[in-house]
Design a protein around this motif. Structure first.
Motif, PDB file in Angstrom:
ATOM      1  N   VAL A 127       0.859  -1.178   0.000  1.00 53.70           N
ATOM      2  CA  VAL A 127       0.000   0.000   0.000  1.00 53.70           C
ATOM      3  C   VAL A 127       0.898   1.231   0.000  1.00 53.70           C
ATOM      4  N   TRP A 128       0.482   2.256  -0.730  1.00 55.12           N
ATOM      5  CA  TRP A 128       1.148   3.552  -0.701  1.00 55.12           C
ATOM      6  C   TRP A 128       0.444   4.361   0.365  1.00 55.12           C
ATOM      7  N   HIS A 129       1.155   4.691   1.434  1.00 53.79           N
ATOM      8  CA  HIS A 129       0.555   5.402   2.567  1.00 53.79           C
ATOM      9  C   HIS A 129       1.571   6.378   3.141  1.00 53.79           C
ATOM     10  N   TRP A 146       4.346   0.486   1.950  1.00 54.35           N
ATOM     11  CA  TRP A 146       4.281  -0.400   3.115  1.00 54.35           C
ATOM     12  C   TRP A 146       4.093  -1.828   2.624  1.00 54.35           C
ATOM     13  N   LEU A 147       4.956  -2.709   3.089  1.00 52.49           N
ATOM     14  CA  LEU A 147       4.945  -4.133   2.750  1.00 52.49           C
ATOM     15  C   LEU A 147       4.776  -4.927   4.034  1.00 52.49           C
ATOM     16  N   CYS A 148       4.407  -6.191   3.895  1.00 50.41           N
ATOM     17  CA  CYS A 148       4.356  -7.071   5.052  1.00 50.41           C
ATOM     18  C   CYS A 148       4.791  -8.468   4.636  1.00 50.41           C
ATOM     19  N   THR A 149       5.679  -9.034   5.431  1.00 47.42           N
ATOM     20  CA  THR A 149       6.102 -10.415   5.236  1.00 47.42           C
ATOM     21  C   THR A 149       6.731 -10.898   6.538  1.00 47.42           C
ATOM     22  N   ARG A 150       7.076 -12.168   6.565  1.00 47.74           N
ATOM     23  CA  ARG A 150       7.682 -12.745   7.773  1.00 47.74           C
ATOM     24  C   ARG A 150       9.150 -12.349   7.882  1.00 47.74           C
ATOM     25  N   SER A 192      -0.896   2.308  13.480  1.00 48.56           N
ATOM     26  CA  SER A 192      -2.225   1.766  13.161  1.00 48.56           C
ATOM     27  C   SER A 192      -2.750   2.294  11.830  1.00 48.56           C
ATOM     28  N   ALA A 193      -2.468   3.547  11.481  1.00 42.82           N
ATOM     29  CA  ALA A 193      -2.963   4.092  10.218  1.00 42.82           C
ATOM     30  C   ALA A 193      -2.376   3.340   9.023  1.00 42.82           C
ATOM     31  N   ALA A 194      -1.099   2.974   9.097  1.00 43.66           N
ATOM     32  CA  ALA A 194      -0.471   2.222   8.013  1.00 43.66           C
ATOM     33  C   ALA A 194      -1.054   0.815   7.919  1.00 43.66           C
ATOM     34  N   ALA A 195      -1.221   0.154   9.059  1.00 40.31           N
ATOM     35  CA  ALA A 195      -1.804  -1.192   9.063  1.00 40.31           C
ATOM     36  C   ALA A 195      -3.238  -1.171   8.551  1.00 40.31           C
ATOM     37  N   GLU A 196      -4.001  -0.168   8.930  1.00 41.52           N
ATOM     38  CA  GLU A 196      -5.392  -0.054   8.452  1.00 41.52           C
ATOM     39  C   GLU A 196      -5.431   0.213   6.949  1.00 41.52           C
ATOM     40  N   ALA A 197      -4.526   1.046   6.446  1.00 41.18           N
ATOM     41  CA  ALA A 197      -4.473   1.309   5.006  1.00 41.18           C
ATOM     42  C   ALA A 197      -4.129   0.031   4.240  1.00 41.18           C
TER      43      ALA A 197
END
Length: 152
Positions: free
Chosen positions: A46-48, A53-57, A99-104
């Motif tokens: 997501v562009w925030h 913002w990326l997510c991985t292990r 939290s704003a990044a995770a919600e986006a």
């Protein structure tokens, strides 16, 4: 875009880039380990707040490389509409992600990693350089961000 179309202005390329950041869900993530062994994988993003913002292990090569190397190259598009982002990485363990990044991220992807195993982390990529071009005629003005500052 056709080969006969005039090159886009930097302002139009920036608008096109930001539109793609909103629409597209996958981005190619290139990293390397301490020995220089490369790793290239697609991840949701997501562009925030002016960052990717990326997510991985943290337990997989990409997560370790992002955390330890603190740099990445991201790529969107094909050979006719290229976006390359070179960025600095900041790692956010689940308990510390804004939290704003995770919600986006959740709103865009439909996945909320905060409910997953603690080995997951968010990675904030702040662009230091962004290049965007369609075809060779846009190469001379392809740099949209240099040293973290937007040119357009």
């Amino acid at each position: 875009m056709k080969i006969t179309d005039p090159p886009r202005t930097p302002e139009q390329r920036k608008a096109d880039l930001l539109g793609r950041m909103e629409r597209e869900i996958d981005i190619w993530v290139a990293t390397a380990d301490a020995e220089g062994v490369p790793c290239l994988v697609p991840l949701w993003f997501v562009w925030h707040d002016e960052a990717v913002w990326l997510c991985t292990r943290l337990t997989n090569p990409t997560g370790r490389n992002l955390r330890d190397g603190r740099r990445t190259r991201l790529a969107l598009g094909d050979t006719r509409d290229v976006v390359l982002v070179d960025g600095e990485v900041r790692t956010h363990p689940m308990r510390e992600v804004p939290s704003a990044a995770a919600e986006a991220f959740h709103a865009k992807t439909g996945w909320d990693p905060r409910g997953e195993h603690e080995s997951y982390a968010f990675f904030e990529v702040r662009p230091r350089s962004v290049q965007a071009w369609c075809e060779v005629r846009e190469l001379p003005r392809r740099h949209l961000v240099r040293e973290g500052v937007w040119a357009a």
